[in-house]
Design an enzyme around this catalytic site. Structure first.
Site, PDB file in Angstrom:
ATOM      1  N   CYS A 174       0.841  -1.198   0.000  1.00 38.53           N
ATOM      2  CA  CYS A 174       0.000   0.000   0.000  1.00 38.53           C
ATOM      3  C   CYS A 174       0.869   1.238   0.000  1.00 38.53           C
ATOM      4  O   CYS A 174       2.068   1.192  -0.199  1.00 38.53           O
ATOM      5  CB  CYS A 174      -0.909   0.007   1.226  1.00 38.53           C
ATOM      6  SG  CYS A 174       0.006   0.098   2.770  1.00 38.53           S
ATOM      7  N   ARG A 214      -4.884   1.099  -0.007  1.00 36.62           N
ATOM      8  CA  ARG A 214      -4.614  -0.316   0.210  1.00 36.62           C
ATOM      9  C   ARG A 214      -4.523  -1.130  -1.072  1.00 36.62           C
ATOM     10  O   ARG A 214      -5.379  -1.031  -1.948  1.00 36.62           O
ATOM     11  CB  ARG A 214      -5.689  -0.944   1.106  1.00 36.62           C
ATOM     12  CG  ARG A 214      -5.333  -2.382   1.482  1.00 36.62           C
ATOM     13  CD  ARG A 214      -6.378  -3.070   2.311  1.00 36.62           C
ATOM     14  NE  ARG A 214      -5.868  -4.354   2.796  1.00 36.62           N
ATOM     15  CZ  ARG A 214      -6.615  -5.401   3.061  1.00 36.62           C
ATOM     16  NH1 ARG A 214      -7.919  -5.328   2.926  1.00 36.62           N
ATOM     17  NH2 ARG A 214      -6.072  -6.530   3.485  1.00 36.62           N
ATOM     18  N   SER A 274      -4.624  -4.982  -1.465  1.00 39.92           N
ATOM     19  CA  SER A 274      -4.982  -6.105  -0.593  1.00 39.92           C
ATOM     20  C   SER A 274      -4.116  -7.329  -0.884  1.00 39.92           C
ATOM     21  O   SER A 274      -4.094  -7.822  -2.016  1.00 39.92           O
ATOM     22  CB  SER A 274      -6.452  -6.475  -0.779  1.00 39.92           C
ATOM     23  OG  SER A 274      -7.277  -5.365  -0.491  1.00 39.92           O
ATOM     24  N   ILE A 309      -2.983  -9.658   2.323  1.00 39.35           N
ATOM     25  CA  ILE A 309      -3.256 -10.591   3.414  1.00 39.35           C
ATOM     26  C   ILE A 309      -4.539 -10.150   4.128  1.00 39.35           C
ATOM     27  O   ILE A 309      -4.721  -8.956   4.377  1.00 39.35           O
ATOM     28  CB  ILE A 309      -2.077 -10.654   4.409  1.00 39.35           C
ATOM     29  CG1 ILE A 309      -0.813 -11.206   3.717  1.00 39.35           C
ATOM     30  CG2 ILE A 309      -2.418 -11.519   5.618  1.00 39.35           C
ATOM     31  CD1 ILE A 309       0.423 -11.179   4.584  1.00 39.35           C
ATOM     32  N   GLY A 330       3.943  -2.363   3.738  1.00 36.11           N
ATOM     33  CA  GLY A 330       4.921  -3.440   3.757  1.00 36.11           C
ATOM     34  C   GLY A 330       4.314  -4.765   4.158  1.00 36.11           C
ATOM     35  O   GLY A 330       3.108  -4.974   4.073  1.00 36.11           O
ATOM     36  N   ASP A 365      -1.182  -8.945   9.139  1.00 35.74           N
ATOM     37  CA  ASP A 365       0.124  -8.738   9.767  1.00 35.74           C
ATOM     38  C   ASP A 365       0.248  -7.339  10.359  1.00 35.74           C
ATOM     39  O   ASP A 365       1.011  -7.112  11.301  1.00 35.74           O
ATOM     40  CB  ASP A 365       1.250  -8.978   8.758  1.00 35.74           C
ATOM     41  CG  ASP A 365       1.151  -8.084   7.526  1.00 35.74           C
ATOM     42  OD1 ASP A 365       0.020  -7.738   7.123  1.00 35.74           O
ATOM     43  OD2 ASP A 365       2.200  -7.738   6.959  1.00 35.74           O
TER      44      ASP A 365
END
Length: 626
Positions: free
Chosen positions: A2, A47, A49, A51, A73, A97
């Protein structure tokens, strides 16, 4: 993954301003967006996308929403961190994450960054303490820019996102041009935009009560081991395989870039994705497509390739320089742009081989030629004065031999690119642009940290801090994100670095090969031919293009234009172009470096406006029409 942008400081129409800032980087995150705006603090997020596709949107908050995060990241050890944090009582709302950063900051404070395995740039705003905490990953894989202007702190993944803010002062940094002409990339922490800075790799930043404080949290260290070579090769192969597995975490399609080099080949052989991607040129010796297809066939993988032509490349140069934020003249940016575009038609995540050269000793400059070894057996009392004299000699055969043989590495090695010598650069810029830092002043603070290391280690250390961050990784991030794909670099991993640091220099570079131990490890996954193939890089036929009348004329328009008279001795730069066009000298890289700067300047400083939304070629062509 992102992009983000934001500001801290009283701003009229803050929602509208933040949206305009976010629109500048929609290419980094076309899937969704998010905002946090409160009491003069604005955080914006775009964003892509990867995860937890459903619940991974940002900003993300802790349990009582006293802390808010925006993040670019991937954190590859987030599952282990999450388990530890849950055991300590933290409650998670998502499976992304990103959320470990919020709870990790609550639990570990600034020590959080030392625990992370991944690539990242992020901002955390503590609403209770009125304090910002931001950090960039240890290698500088993800970019982070900031500026303090007119009482406002501005920050973002790309400089272009800062420009719409009414407090942003767009001013050319006169000290940036001369070093760029030597290094080919923006080498200083202050960017080409005066007052806009890069947060260095492996650093974190705090902002509280109007004060910025920056601290380093990690530094690479080489500690050679006495282990047998076979044991070291085992460790390299084990840690690379582990890192490649970690870097495949994704809920979207994943592929791999593939050249003919050992680095990307090793990654592709371990990943075995459905597809690999390669581009090249029709000019002889300027394509790696055949080698990439051969390896892909051996691995049972589909290789998707594209042959590029000069017209296509020249038409995209303004857009490429726009996406880079600052002028950048590494010719490999051009095929990388099209490689990312090619991959984006098929996947959202790609793995690539960046970083292996810097960690394991892959560049030819690190080798000492046999003739030079013999010369170095002569007394230094003889070699040193010859090296000093040679530095002031005009370019001629034998000059570099005398310099390398007579002077310490600190006096001649500045990294993998040296376009204009400092004297040449001073000679072609106008006086207002000749007072910047000297080359020695740029490299000395880095060399000072490895005073007692061998020459190979010194060169690797310098490349890790300059070339890798501001050339290799910068173009990898900007060109991949320009096409809304995420590029991952499994060699640039903290565990891989820990293993690389143990390799003695004789097993990094020797008379047999560069990356010697690394190639032995790669040979366990690759055919011998691929493991030992000589490094080609990303060859681009710019010297041929400039000798073609059509492109010579286009470049000459820039060299004789108004901007050129502001920055350069116009007669000297036109002479460089003419010498090359007429075949008298190979000035291709020098001409290209000046040309790329002038293209960038036209986009950012001579155009009336810049695109506020997703860039496309029609917009850029309109902005840069000559």
């Amino acid at each position: 993954m992102c992009g983000f942008t934001g500001f801290i400081g009283n701003t009229d129409n803050e929602f509208k301003v933040l949206k305009e800032m976010m629109d500048r980087i929609v290419h980094r995150g076309p899937d969704s967006s998010g905002k946090f705006v409160e009491d003069g603090v604005a955080l914006g997020f775009r964003r892509l996308s990867i995860i937890d596709l459903e619940a991974g949107s940002q900003p993300i908050y802790n349990e009582d929403e006293s802390i808010v995060l925006i993040f670019n990241g991937e954190i590859y050890n987030f599952i282990e961190l999450r388990e530890d944090l849950v055991a300590r009582g933290h409650v998670f709302k998502t499976h992304t994450d990103s959320e470990v950063l919020i709870h990790g900051y609550e639990e570990y404070g600034t020590d959080l960054v030392g625990k992370l395995r991944g690539m990242f740039a992020f901002v955390i705003w503590d609403r209770s303490e009125k304090k910002l905490f931001a950090a960039r990953d240890m290698f500088g894989i993800k970019p982070f820019y900031y500026a303090q202007m007119n009482g406002t702190l501005l920050f973002g993944s790309e400089i272009k996102s800062l420009i719409p803010h009414p407090h942003f002062l767009k001013e050319f940094n006169e000290n940036a041009l001369k070093p760029y002409l030597t290094f080919q990339y923006p080498v200083m922490n202050e960017t080409f935009f005066k007052g806009v800075y890069k947060l260095p790799s492996a650093h974190y930043m705090t902002f509280e009560k109007g004060h910025v404080e920056i601290k380093r949290y990690w530094s690479p260290k080489f500690k050679p081991s006495n282990q047998p070579l076979e044991e070291l090769v085992d460790e390299i192969d084990d840690v690379v395989r582990d890192s490649v597995i970690a870097h495949q975490i994704s809920d979207v399609k994943l592929g791999s870039f593939l050249s003919s080099g050992v680095d990307s080949s090793y990654v592709a052989a371990l990943v075995k994705p459905d597809k690999t991607f390669t581009v090249g040129f029709s000019d002889e010796n300027f394509s790696e497509i055949d080698n990439a297809k051969e390896l892909s066939n051996e691995l049972g993988i589909q290789n998707i390739s594209e042959i590029l032509d000069a017209d296509t490349c020249f038409s995209k140069l303004p857009e490429i320089q726009y996406m880079m934020d600052e002028p950048h003249s590494n010719p490999s940016i051009v095929p990388l742009y099209f490689l990312a575009e090619l991959a984006s038609n098929h996947v959202t995540v790609v793995l690539s081989g960046e970083g292996a050269d810097e960690l394991f000793g892959g560049y030819e400059d690190y080798k000492t030629a046999p003739a030079l070894k013999k010369y170095k057996k002569i007394s230094r009392l003889i070699r040193k004065p010859l090296g000093v004299v040679a530095k002031w000699m005009p370019e001629m055969k034998g000059k570099n031999f005398l310099i390398k043989g007579g002077l310490p590495v600190e006096d001649w090695f500045i990294g993998q690119a040296k376009i204009f010598s400092e004297e040449e650069a001073t000679g072609i810029v106008n006086s207002d642009y000749s007072k910047s830092l000297k080359v020695k002043e740029i490299v000395k603070p880095i060399y000072d940290q490895v005073k007692h290391e061998d020459d190979v280690t010194k060169m690797q250390y310098l490349d890790l801090h300059l070339w890798l961050v501001d050339d290799i990784l910068l173009k990898a991030d900007k060109m991949s994100m320009a096409h809304s794909i995420e590029l991952r670099v499994p060699f640039l991993d903290k565990d891989v670095m820990a293993t690389a640091s143990k390799i003695p220099s004789k097993y990094r570079v020797n008379h047999i090969n560069t990356k010697y131990a690394f190639r032995l490890a790669a040979g366990r996954a690759l055919p011998k031919k691929s493991a030992n193939r000589k490094k080609i890089g990303f060859p681009v036929p710019i010297r041929h293009w400039i000798r073609t009348d059509k492109y010579y004329q286009e470049i000459k328009q820039y060299f004789t234009g108004n901007a050129a008279t502001i920055f350069f001795n116009q007669a000297k730069i036109v002479a460089l172009l003419e010498e090359h066009y007429q075949g008298k000298k190979n000035n291709g890289r020098k001409v290209w470096t000046i040309f790329m700067f002038l293209v960038w300047y036209k986009v950012y400083f001579e155009s009336d406006s810049l695109p506020f939304v997703e860039t496309n070629s029609d917009q850029i062509k309109q902005l840069t029409k000559i």
